[in-house]
Structures are given as structure tokens and as C-alpha cells.
Design a protein around this motif. Structure first.
Motif: not given
Lengths: 960, 347
Positions: A805-821
């Protein structure tokens, strides 16, 4: 707060979770670690392998597998199937006997322990009196004969294990009619072998270690024949008609003895030292098999000339003028011959020899000239060369699958075409839902392609990257170059080869695009190879480029290994994956991350110094980015400490191998090498433990800083077509995450297909995100407007995925060893986070997006994150809201290599190494479950006709 | 310099606007200043947020006397109760501080300049034998500087006295934060890390938890030395204001709320550099309308206890936009509770 709100607040979701997630360890793939015993039932056509850790594994037709574990975790010393029964008896090194049964339960057979028993002697007798050395499961199926160290033979009833004391065969009784002078010279000593007469179940042959062999009549409880051997006895074997038997000895000789009613104390017919005249090692086991053409097969283990070949692990097959000494790369544990088991058959007519070596199973086809090896459908030696990484690809398109199989079949021409001879039982598991590949990278620079679709992990194809490089190893320096006229006629068999020519060749990262057949592999010395599948042999030049990851930096010294030297000019490659591009990172540090985009024809790679992007269409380096912190000396100097430890471990392993080659008496002698090594190891462990206890275990509590070491180490690379700069135009992008918690995003301009060769690919840094908690970034993922992870390259083009889906806004998931953001894109704003370490004290080791389908309805599935932590727990975390769904303990937290080796599939399954040679397969999904399900039926025994299991045979033929 | 201008009393607007107006009127657009006023008691009081600005405007009778000082020359001691009466001439004091070279006052910072420091907290809700210590790493270059080890302690359990494994402080690094606060000592038993009990967790797990919380580490310990414990005579005094009335020692949610509050408050935001521009802190995302429901659910779960800072959203957007233009929905006023969480400071 989250913790209090988390569980059970939404019953609908809780129900759904039960339909989606379920944890099971389903099957162990590969070769059992430290096998110690082998057994075979000619009746069931099942093979059993026991291990030093007390496991017992049964194998029949491909897919027919059972596993049991002795509670004591003691070494399995011997395995004996009860004739014509679905039962077997194991002897452990604590002298306990265990009876196992295959019983049918809800439509499938299961292996269960029924009874256990420890032999007790008369009060006051030394433990050796009841130390079991030989076991005979009598064909009456009612009793076991147990030979002991004391020379006495005890009789126990089956299945109750009730001792029948009145039937004990004492050494005194046996010695009654033995000549005085022989008696004086040698007492009975321990019972080395017990063999039932092939025609007359009332007679058993008893072999004592000092050489005396006695034929004992069970009805009359007396010895009928005495065979006065002069050499220390190793083993006995009856000829099929019962007119002769053969004994093998410690001095490397074997002797034939006639059995006739007229001579009660016969002389040997023939005494032969096959590899004489110089002193030879013991022949520990021998088979004498008759054939239609009259020439017998004599098959024996050992017997090599002590001085020059004493270190070989060999089994010799002699048939008329043909003789081959199969030379194994690891110690032979045991072997058996598969021959015609019908009692009515006139001859043995052996068809195959099955050898259990310490590190692999080798099966030799004895029917085909040249005695080729049979390619085993299971029990693959995953660790032929140490596994350095693995990569799983789900749902392989049929076309690619067939091409890989065809490339592999060209490599397997030297294998026998014989159907798999161990074909007992019936596999009733449903067909695997899809074609899955497991790729393992190895220390010797090879990549092995395994069929991981079903219960049998089966080697499809082996790729070697060595050909691209010049290595120190002399190609002529091969163990297999013995000439034809050499004596003994050694022939190396098996694939286990623990020695790597050059550790720099080791494979560290693999990425396969299943749609295009592009494969990228990267190794220890900074080498990155891009390959293409070619169905024909080809000779071509590999394009070579260098990526200087330290470009703008000065005054750096790399103290690690040198880069690999490449072969000049065109190189011949066999059909299969053929490299066409080689990029070498400079400094040649180990490649720590790799990504391939087959649609854009780009490959990205990272090391501890930085990362680069290479256009493998135009064969041009697009850019490099140094991620090194200027103060990070450790990363600059290279993996010094690792090199040292590698050297050390290599030295140790050499020493270990040398030690294990030192000749010694087999299992029970005080000088048994196995027990000695074990003792030494135990002692070492204890010392190490003591050392640890002396030093108080402390942990420093310190915030991470930008100056920490190895912050520049690139942990993850990711291609995404997303909104990097503004929300109206999306563009190709490359993302990189480092050990220091930095995420770099590069905007890429890839020319359209028609101008792809004319215009260069351009890259421009668009973003740099520094996570303040500075934990290593282990995963980067972009979610589309529907919060679905972006599809893989070419997935949409092949109609296998909905377009993102290129209409809605995209999100970035960054997984570190300690957190998911989760961050918004293109403007980076933080949206959500899950602080795993702060709450639970565990760290992310592996993370993958997995698709989970509901077991109740076909039309529901969802994407979640499958996470393995450093505590060995598996957690499932929902997308995009990052809520913990469920947690399962999976791997012991001390099992560092198990945790490091874990690989998840895209459909909620996974693999991890439980030993250097075995993968445990597990499933998190209710829907996709690959586990053995099989039936072993009792063949009819009334007619004395051993019926083969038809479906099993067909199955084997199809699989192999 | 004096300026006189008028404001609409009924609609004073926001402090930022007022501040901008002052800068405009005085033609000092880029100078940081302190703003003060004299209240009806003649005290010189600061104006630095919407609340005290509104208060100041409402007390103007009819004139509001405002004092403006350059931040770097500021004499913080000038503010406070009785300042006007104590000092004969505040005005001269403020305007010509050089004339008064006397003993330096103890400088009291403006609230926005306050820096959290390490402290003992939650004295009111913890058993007297326990001590909860907040170590603020942020803003100091000092290392946290301590080590932990495994050990065992004796507990009273339903089955009598039992020896149970525990985590202890094993060493303090000289000059480190832990030592310099004097709040932690060797052999103190660690009971909780940021509200999570450590019992049943391994040394490595506790290490990871502490490091993960290292920017705002709250450790609950049982001090080895129990002689310096705070002895409470009543439950009314509390160091962490919110919990004075309602909190009982057993009210765990409340304790956690406090901890999470503290955690979120000082939890620094990550930094983003756009197009190789200036690094900025990453703001919290503004929820879009369609995802609001879901988001509120999530956000409320873990940020509801947050006590946000109060910079306006418009300003955030303008300043954080770096070099690229973008469309960003300006949120409705009712979304404000979520919005206020963002701490946006343009570096």
C-alpha cells in the motif's frame, strides 16, 4: 502499567492467539552427536542408533523416525532388537538394561520405554561379576542371554526381566571338559561374544576374551564343542548353514572353525592375517556372507598394519579377488550388513553395508560393481565442515527447485542408484505443505542446499566458492590419491572432513532470491560473491571489485588476516550457482551483514568498518560508507583475539584427533580412549569451573557511549521502496543498522529497466537516526500503509504478494537488542516502542517477520515478529502495535551456539543447532507443523516369511 | 531602556507569543532574556510559562511592570518573596548589577534550567529497610560506576528463614556517579530495577536491565548498613509529591506509575539527521485521525502517566522540519494530551 494491562484483557484476542500460536519441538535433523551404539532389525527393517547422552533413535524408510531418551542420560553401549518383535533392548554404561517398544497410539507408532533392569549377582560378589559384556536376544523371544566380565552367562526372561537363576551358564560348567593344559593357561575371563546357532536355536556359541569358544547346548546345559583359540578373541560370526563359524582376533587375524558332530574339539580350518605379515591391529567384528556364485563376502572391521595404517578407521570387504578397505574419516562405532533375511533363502546375498562412524553414516552398495556409496536420505552430516551460518527460504517456486535438484544430481553421479535399503515402517505424515530450502554456510567455503520441506533433511546440492580463490592447499595433496596397486587397498569414503584449507573461506552470510535465482554469499575475509543459476557447466571470468570501507580515514592499520587472492583468468564452474561478481571489502574483515535486491540488481554488504552498495548489473561500486568511530582501535586492528582463539582451537582439535587415533583396546579396557578423553575433558571442565568459582563473578554497570568498541559494526542491511524524503514520492532506499544503535538511510536512484545499463545507480544519504539507548540494531523493517511488511523483491512481480500500500503512510520498525521502535516516515517521529530489556532483562538475538495462519479458518492470517532472546526464549510480538503475544522457553540460555544458530522461517517454524551436527526443528504455528508420523506394523511371522513393508519401499524409491 | 505597550487583558495569549512580542518590541530577536514582573506585594517574580504569564496579566493593576534581563547577566537571586522590600532598589539592582559586587548569592536556576539529580525517592511508600535511589546519568560525564554480583540473603518466608539468591552491589568505582551520590554502598542488596523485581533473574539479566535503564536508573536496595535509614514519623511527607495521599506501601500500581512517570519523563528521544543536516531529537508522532482509536489505546497504556512539557506543537513542527518540506497534519486541540508528550528541543 503495560504489564498489568497485558494479559487476558481481550478474550477474543486470547482465543485467536490459541488458534494461531503453538510451540512444538518437532524433529531433530542431521546426524546424532556422539553416537555410541548401532542396532538393526532385519525383521522390521529398522536401524537404531544410541548416543553417549542416552538418546536412542530409530530410522526406517525416509520419514520413519522415532526417538527416545534414557532418563539416566548414560551412554548407550549396545542395542539389540528382539527377533521378530517391535521391541529392542539397550545396554547403558551403568550396566542397566532397558526394554523399548514400538506401540501404536492414535494411529501412529510411538517408541516407549517399558522396563528397566540391572543385573544383580549373588551377595558379596564384585561388580564385575554382573558387568554385562555381551547380549544375545534369543530367537525364542522369551529370554536374553547376558555374558558378563566374570565369564558367567545370566539368563533373564522377557519382557519382565526376571532373572532365571537356574539357567545361568557358569564358567565352571563350561570348563569341565576343557583339556587341563589349556585350562591352566587361560581362564575363561569375560564373555566377548554370544551367537545363536543359525539353524538350531538350542545351541549358542560362547566366545571368551582369552580365545576359548564353546558351543553350548541349552537343552542339556552342557558344552558340546570346545574350540581352543590361541589368540585374544574379538568377535564371532556363524556361517549361514551352521557348519562353520569364524572368529576374529586382537592380533588382526581371523579363523574359521568347522562344527561337526564327529569332532568335539576341532582344529581351525584356516587362520589368516589379511594385512600381515607385520603386526596388525585387532579385527573387532567380522561377517562371512555366502552368495549364489560361491564366493563369500568377508567383511571385517580393522586389522590394518599397526605401524603404517594403525590410525585408519577401516572396514574391509573381500569378495573373491576384489578387496577394498573402506577408509572412514572418523572412528567406526559399529556396522551391519543387510542381507536376505528369509530363513528359506539358501544364501545370504548381502546387498548393503551400513557403517556408523562417529561423525556420519555411510552405506555401501555391495551389489553394484565398484561398491559405490548410497546417498542417505536422512542422517546427513550437517557438520561435514563446521556450519558457520544458515539461511532459510520458504516456498520455493517449482522451477527453481527442479533446477537446484538437477544441478545436485550432476554432483551425485558417483552415488549408487540402489533404493534406500533401510525401509521399515510407513510414513503417514501428510505431504509437506511447501518446498523449503535450508542453506548452510560452512567453514570450508561451501554452501549446502537442504530440502527442509519434510522430516528428512536431505542434501540437494552443494556449492563451493573455493574455485574463485587461490588457496594455500595444494590441489594434489589429496588423501585419495593412492594408486591402484597400493596395499592395503584403501578407499576414502564419506563426506565428513573437519579440516578447512583456509578459515578465510568460511561463509558468513547467505541471501537467496527464490524468484530470480540470484544468490549472494559473503565470507570471513570480506568476500562477497553474487551468483546466478546456470544449468550448464561454464567457464568465465569473475568480475572483481574492491570496496575500500575506510576511504576517508587515515592512519589505520589492519592487523587481521589478509584478503583472499583470486584466481586470474576464466574459471570453470560446474552446473549450478556460478559466481559472476566478486567484491572484496578492504580491510578484509568478516562480512557481518548482507542484502540482495534482485529487481534492482544491487547487493549491499557490511563489515565492522562500514558498508557498501554494489550494482551487479553494471558491475560498479555505487558507494561505501564508513561507520567506524575514530577512536575504535579494536575494530581497526582486526579480530586479533579471534584469530588467536581460532588458532588455539585448531591446535586443540588436531591434538584431540591425534589422541583419538592412538590405538587402544576397545570399549571396556581401562585404557579405552573414549573414556580417557572424557575423563580428561571432565577434569578440564572441573578445573575451569574451579577457576571460575575463585574469581567472583561481577558485572559492570555502565551506560553505553559513542566511544564503545565495535559501534560501527554493521549488523543489518535492508532494501525498501518507501517514502524517505517526502510523502508524495517513494523511492528505492537502503537501510543499515550498526552495533552502536545508528540507522543510516540512503535514497537510491535506480535507472528504469530500459536505461539500466546506461545510467549509473546513485545513492544519497537521506537520514541518520541515533537511538539514544545505543543498543545494536538487529533488524530494520518498513511497514506499508496497511501496516504490512513490504514484500520481498520480485514477490509482487510474480503475483505472490499483494502490492504494498503506497497510499497510506509508511512506518519504520527498528529492532535493537533492547527495544522495538516504530517511527513514522518520511518524517521520522517516534510512534511506539517496546522496551524489552528494561522490563525483562533479556536481549533480542534473532528477529524475523513470520506469517501465522489460523488453524480454525483458512482465511485468517497475520504477520508477527518472531523473536529469540539471549535467554533462549521465543516471543511473538504483534505488528504493528508491538504487543507481546506469547512466550515459550526454547533453548537453554547457556547454549550460546544453539541461540546463535537459530533461524526462523517465514511461516513460524525454526531451526537451531543442538550439536555441531544436528538441527532441532521447532514450530510456533498451529498450522505449519512438520513432524514425523509413522507406523511400524508387525510383519506376519506365522509363515516365517518376512514381509516387506510395501509402501515403505515405494516411499524410499521415490525419495532417493 | 523602557518600552510601554498594551495587551488585551482578556486574551493574553501564550507565553511564547508574549515572549516573541517582547523580543520584537525591544528589537532583540535572538537574545535570550529572563522576564520578571512585580506582583501586588512588590515581589519580583518570573514569567516563564503560560501560567505565571496569565497570573501576571491578571494581577496588572492596571500597569504590569515587566523586567527583562539578558540571560547571561541574570541575577537569579533577584527573584523571590520579599525581594522588593529586602532590596532597596531592585530596579537598580537588576539593571546595574555591577554596582553591587558583594558576596555571591546562591544561584537558583530557572525551572527550565533545572537538572534532575540523583536522589532517594519514594521514602513514604517503601518499607524503612529499603531505599529507592534514582541515579541520573544524563548531564554528567561521570560513569555510573558500580558493579553487581550474585550472592545470597536470608529472607523470612512462610516456611521460616530461607537463604535465597540475590544480587548485590560489589564495587563502586571511585569518582563514579554511584559513589559520588553516596546513596549506594558495597553489599547493598538490589531488590528492584526501575520497578521490576530482580528476584528470579540472573546476574546477566539484571545487568542488562540496569544498562538498558542507565539514563534514568532507579534501584531499590536493602542497604547493607541499616543505621542510616530514614525514620518516618508520619506518612504525610513524601519526596515524590504525587504519591503522598493515596499511596500505601503495598500499592504497587502507584509505585510503578511513579517509576514509569520518571522513566518516561527523562527518557531521551533518539536523534535524527535529515539529509546530512543538523541532528534533531525525534518527536513523538502525531496520531492521524483514523488510527487515533488504536493509538490512544496503545499510547495511553504506556504514556498515560506522563507529565509532558509544554512547548507548542506548531513550533515543534516548524523547527524540526529540517530542510525538507512536508505535509504534516496539525492536530486538533482534543488530541493535545497525546501531543504534549513530545519534548522537542532544536539543537
Amino acid at each position: 502499567m503495560r504489564r498489568f494491562l497485558r494479559p487476558g484483557h481481550d478474550p477474543v484476542r486470547e482465543r485467536l492467539k490459541r488458534d494461531l500460536f503453538q510451540f512444538n519441538k518437532t524433529v531433530e535433523h542431521g546426524f546424532p552427536h556422539q553416537p555410541s551404539a548401532l542396532g538393526y532389525s532385519p525383521f522390521l527393517h529398522l536401524m537404531a542408533i544410541g548416543t553417549r547422552s542416552g538418546a536412542i533413535k530409530l530410522y526406517g524408510a525416509p520419514g520413519v523416525e522415532f526417538m527416545g531418551l534414557h532418563e539416566e542420560n548414560n551412554t548407550v553401549m549396545q542395542i539389540h532388537f528382539i527377533p521378530d518383535q517391535c521391541q529392542l533392548v539397550t545396554l547403558l554404561d551403568d550396566n542397566s538394561l532397558h526394554l523399548w517398544s514400538l506401540k501404536q497410539h492414535s494411529g501412529a507408532s510411538e517408541l516407549r520405554e517399558e522396563h528397566r533392569f540391572t543385573l544383580k549377582g549373588p551377595p558379596g560378589s564384585p561388580p564385575s561379576a554382573t558387568q554385562i559384556t555381551a547380549v544375545l536376544a534369543h530367537s525364542s523371544r522369551e529370554v536374553l542371554y547376558l555374558g558378563t566380565e566374570s565369564g558367567n552367562i545370566f539368563v533373564v526372561e522377557l519382557p519382565s526381566f526376571k532373572a532365571l537363576e537356574d539357567r545361568t551358564i557358569t564358567s565352571e560348567a563350561v570348563l569341565q571338559r576343557v583339556p587341563e593344559d589349556y585350562c591352566n593357561r587361560r581362564s575363561c575371563e569375560l564373555v566377548e561374544a554370544l551367537r545363536e546357532h543359525p539353524k538350531n536355536p538350542d545351541q549358542i556359541l560362547i566366545g571368551y576374551s582369552r580365545g576359548l569358544v564353546v558351543l553350548w547346548d541349552l537343552q542339556n546345559s552342557k558344552a558340546t564343542h570346545h574350540f581352543l583359540g590361541s589368540q585374544q578373541l574379538e568377535n564371532l560370526y556363524w556361517q549361514k548353514d551352521g557348519s562353520k563359524f569364524i572368529s576374529c582376533h586382537y592380533d588382526g587375524s581371523y579363523t574359521q572353525w568347522p562344527v561337526s558332530s564327529d569332532n568335539r574339539q576341532p582344529e581351525p580350518l584356516e587362520n589368516l592375517v589379511p594385512y600381515g605379515p607385520f603386526p596388525c591391529k585387532a579385527i573387532s567384528k567380522i561377517y562371512w556372507q555366502t552368495t549364489k556364485n560361491g564366493l563369500p563376502y568377508i567383511i571385517f572391521q580393522g586389522g590394518m598394519p599397526r605401524a603404517s595404517y594403525g590410525d585408519r578407521h577401516s572396514i574391509s570387504v573381500v569378495h573373491g579377488s576384489q578387496q577394498t578397505a573402506f577408509d572412514f574419516t572418523s572412528r567406526v562405532i559399529d556396522f551391519f550388513i543387510i542381507f536376505s533375511s528369509e530363513p528359506a533363502a539358501e544364501f545370504d546375498d548381502p546387498s548393503a553395508m551400513v557403517v556408523l562412524a562417529e561423525e556420519e553414516l555411510v552405506v555401501i552398495d555391495l551389489k553394484t560393481t565398484g561398491w559405490p556409496a548410497v546417498h542417505p536420505p536422512y542422517l546427513a552430516s550437517l557438520h561435514c565442515s563446521a556450519i558457520t551460518c544458515s539461511h532459510h527460504v520458504s516456498n520455493i517456486p517449482l522451477k527453481l527447485w527442479e533446477r537446484i535438484i538437477s544441478a545436485g544430481s550432476k554432483q551425485n553421479i558417483h552415488y549408487s542408484t540402489m533404493p534406500w535399503p533401510i525401509d521399515g515402517g510407513t510414513n503417514i505424515a501428510p505431504d509437506p505443505p511447501q518446498r523449503d530450502l535450508l542453506l548452510t554456510g560452512h567453514e570450508d567455503g561451501t554452501v549446502r542446499f537442504w530440502d527442509a520441506s519434510g522430516v528428512c533433511l536431505h542434501l540437494l546440492y552443494k556449492l563451493s566458492t573455493v574455485r574463485v580463490f587461490l588457496t594455500d592447499a595444494d590441489p594434489n595433496d589429496n588423501m585419495n590419491t593412492l594408486g591402484e596397486d597400493e596395499w592395503p587397498p584403501l578407499r576414502k569414503v564419506g563426506t565428513f572432513d573437519p579440516y578447512s584449507d583456509d578459515p578465510r573461506l568460511g561463509i558468513q552470510k547467505i541471501y537467496l532470491c527464490k524468484y530470480s535465482g540470484y544468490l549472494a554469499v559473503a565470507g570471513t575475509a570480506g568476500q562477497v560473491l553474487v551468483m546466478e543459476l546456470n544449468d550448464e557447466d561454464a567457464e568465465h571470468v569473475v568480475d572483481h571489485a574492491e570496496a575500500d570501507l575506510l576511504q576517508d580515514q587515515e592512519g589505520y592499520r589492519w592487523k587481521g588476516h589478509e584478503k583472499l587472492r583470486t584466481r586470474e583468468g576464466p574459471v570453470r564452474f560446474e552446473a549450478g550457482f556460478q559466481p559472476f561478481v566478486l567484491v572484496q571489502c578492504q580491510p578484509p574483515a568478516v562480512v557481518t551483514s548482507l542484502a540482495l535486491h534482485s529487481e534492482w540488481k544491487l547487493v549491499a554488504f557490511g563489515t565492522s568498518h562500514g558498508f557498501g552498495l554494489f550494482d551487479h548489473q553494471q558491475k560498479r561500486l555505487v558507494f561505501v560508507k564508513c561507520t567506524l568511530h575514530p577512536s575504535d582501535q579494536l575494530a581497526l586492528e582486526g579480530p586479533l583475539s579471534r584469530v588467536k582463539s581460532l588458532k588455539k582451537s585448531l591446535r586443540q582439535s588436531f591434538r584431540r584427533i591425534r589422541r583419538s587415533r592412538v590405538s587402544s583396546r576397545k570399549r571396556r579396557g581401562a585404557s579405552g580412549n573414549a573414556s580417557e578423553v572424557q575423563e580428561a575433558n571432565t577434569k578440564f571442565d572441573q578445573d575451569a569451573l574451579q577457576e571460575m568459582e575463585l574469581a567472583p563473578v561481577q558485572r559492570k554497570i555502565e551506560a553505553r557511549s559513542a566511544e564503545d568498541s565495535f559501534t560501527g559494526f554493521v549488523r543489518t542491511l535492508y532494501f525498501a521502496d518507501t517514502f524517505l524524503r517526502d510523502s508524495s514520492r517513494h523511492c528505492p532506499s537502503l537501510w543499515a543498522g550498526t552495533n552502536g544503535g545508528t540507522v543510516y538511510a540512503f535514497c537510491l536512484r535506480v535507472p528504469p529497466a530500459e536505461r539500466r545499463m546506461d545510467e549509473p545507480v546513485r545513492a544519497e544519504q537521506a537520514k541518520e537516526i541515533q537511538l539514544m539507548h545505543r543498543a545494536p540494531v538487529v533488524g530494520i523493517l518498513v511497514l506499508d500503509g496497511r501496516s504490512t511488511p513490504l514484500p520481498e523483491p520480485l514477490e509482487v512481480a510474480h503475483d505472490l504478494s499483494k502490492s504494498p500500500d503506497m497510499q497510506g503512510s509508511h512506518q519504520l520498525l527498528v529492532v535493537s537488542e533492547e527495544q522495538f521502535k516504530v517511527f513514522t516516515l518520511p518524517k521520522v517521529s517516534s510512534k511506539l516502542k517496546l522496551k524489552l530489556t528494561a522490563l525483562e532483562g533479556c536481549r533480542v538475538r534473532k528477529v524475523t517477520v513470520a506469517n501465522f495462519g489460523s488453524c480454525k479458518t483458512d482465511d485468517y492470517s497475520e504477520n508477527d515478529l518472531a523473536v529469540l532472546t539471549n535467554l533462549g526464549d521465543i516471543q511473538i510480538i504483534s505488528l504493528p502495535f508491538l504487543k507481546l503475544q506469547i512466550r515459550y522457553p526454547c533453548i537453554r540460555k547457556e547454549d550460546v551456539s544453539g541461540i546463535a544458530s537459530c533461524v526462523f522461517t517465514k511461516y513460524g517454524q525454526g531451526f537451531y543447532l543442538i550439536s555441531p551436527s544436528e538441527f532441532e526443528r521447532f514450530s510456533l504455528s498451529t498450522k505449519w507443523l512438520v513432524e514425523p508420523r509413522c507406523i511400524v506394523d508387525m510383519p506376519e511371522i506365522t509363515s516365517n516369511n518376512h514381509v516387506h513393508n510395501r509402501p515403505g519401499v515405494e516411499n524410499a524409491a521415490r525419495k532417493s | 531602556e523602557f518600552r510601554r505597550f498594551s495587551l488585551e487583558r482578556s486574551k493574553p495569549g501564550k507565553f511564547e507569543e508574549f515572549y516573541g512580542l517582547l523580543q520584537h518590541v525591544h528589537k532583540i530577536p535572538n537574545v535570550d532574556v529572563l522576564v520578571g514582573y512585580t506582583d501586588i506585594h512588590g515581589d519580583l517574580l518570573p514569567i516563564n510559562n503560560d501560567d505565571n504569564y496569565h497570573k501576571a496579566v491578571s494581577t496588572a493593576n492596571p500597569l504590569l511592570r515587566i523586567f527583562i534581563q539578558r540571560k547571561e547577566d541574570a541575577d537569579y537571586s533577584a527573584f523571590g518573596t520579599d525581594t522588593m522590600t529586602r532590596k532597596k532598589n531592585v530596579l537598580s539592582n537588576v539593571l546595574r548589577p555591577d554596582n553591587h559586587k558583594k558576596k555571591p548569592h546562591i544561584v537558583i536556576s530557572m525551572p527550565q534550567d533545572f537538572r534532575p539529580v540523583s536522589s532517594i525517592i519514594d521514602v513514604d511508600i517503601l518499607p524503612e529497610t529499603h531505599r529507592r535511589v534514582r541515579l541520573y546519568k544524563y548531564g554528567t560525564d561521570k560513569p555510573l560506576g558500580f558493579y553487581i554480583r550474585d550472592g545470597s540473603s536470608v529472607r523470612v518466608t512462610p516456611h521460616g528463614l530461607e537463604k535465597v539468591p540475590g544480587i548485590f552491589i560489589s564495587r563502586l568505582v571511585p569518582g563514579g556517579l554511584a559513589q559520588s551520590t553516596g546513596l549506594l554502598a558495597v553489599n547493598d542488596e538490589v531488590l528492584e530495577v526501575n520497578g521490576i523485581e530482580v528476584s528470579g533473574k540472573s546476574l546477566d539479566q539484571v545487568t542488562d536491565m540496569m544498562i538498558a535503564n542507565s539514563r534514568n536508573l532507579i534501584i531499590t536496595v536493602r542497604p547493607a548498613n541499616q543505621r542510616n535509614n530514614v525514620v518516618r514519623n508520619s506518612r504525610t511527607s513524601g519526596s515524590s509529591g504525587q504519591s503522598t495521599e493515596s499511596s500505601l506501601p503495598s500499592s504497587t500500581p502507584n509505585i510503578l506509575a511513579n517509576l514509569l512517570h520518571g522513566e518516561e519523563e527523562s527518557d531521551e528521544e533518539d536523534i535524527v539527521i535529515e539529509d546530512s543536516g543538523e541532528p534533531q531529537q525525534i518527536p513523538k508522532a502525531a496520531p492521524t485521525t483514523e488510527s487515533l482509536e488504536l493509538l490512544t489505546q496503545i499510547e495511553l497504556v504506556h504514556e498515560s502517566t506522563q507529565n509532558g512539557f509544554l512547548p507548542s506543537n506548531e513550533m515543534n513542527l516548524n523547527h524540526s522540519a529540517g530542510s525538507i518540506s512536508m505535509e504534516f497534519e496539525v492536530p486538533d486541540p482534543e488530541h493535545k494530551p497525546l501531543e504534549e508528550d513530545g519534548t522537542i528541543i532544536t539543537l
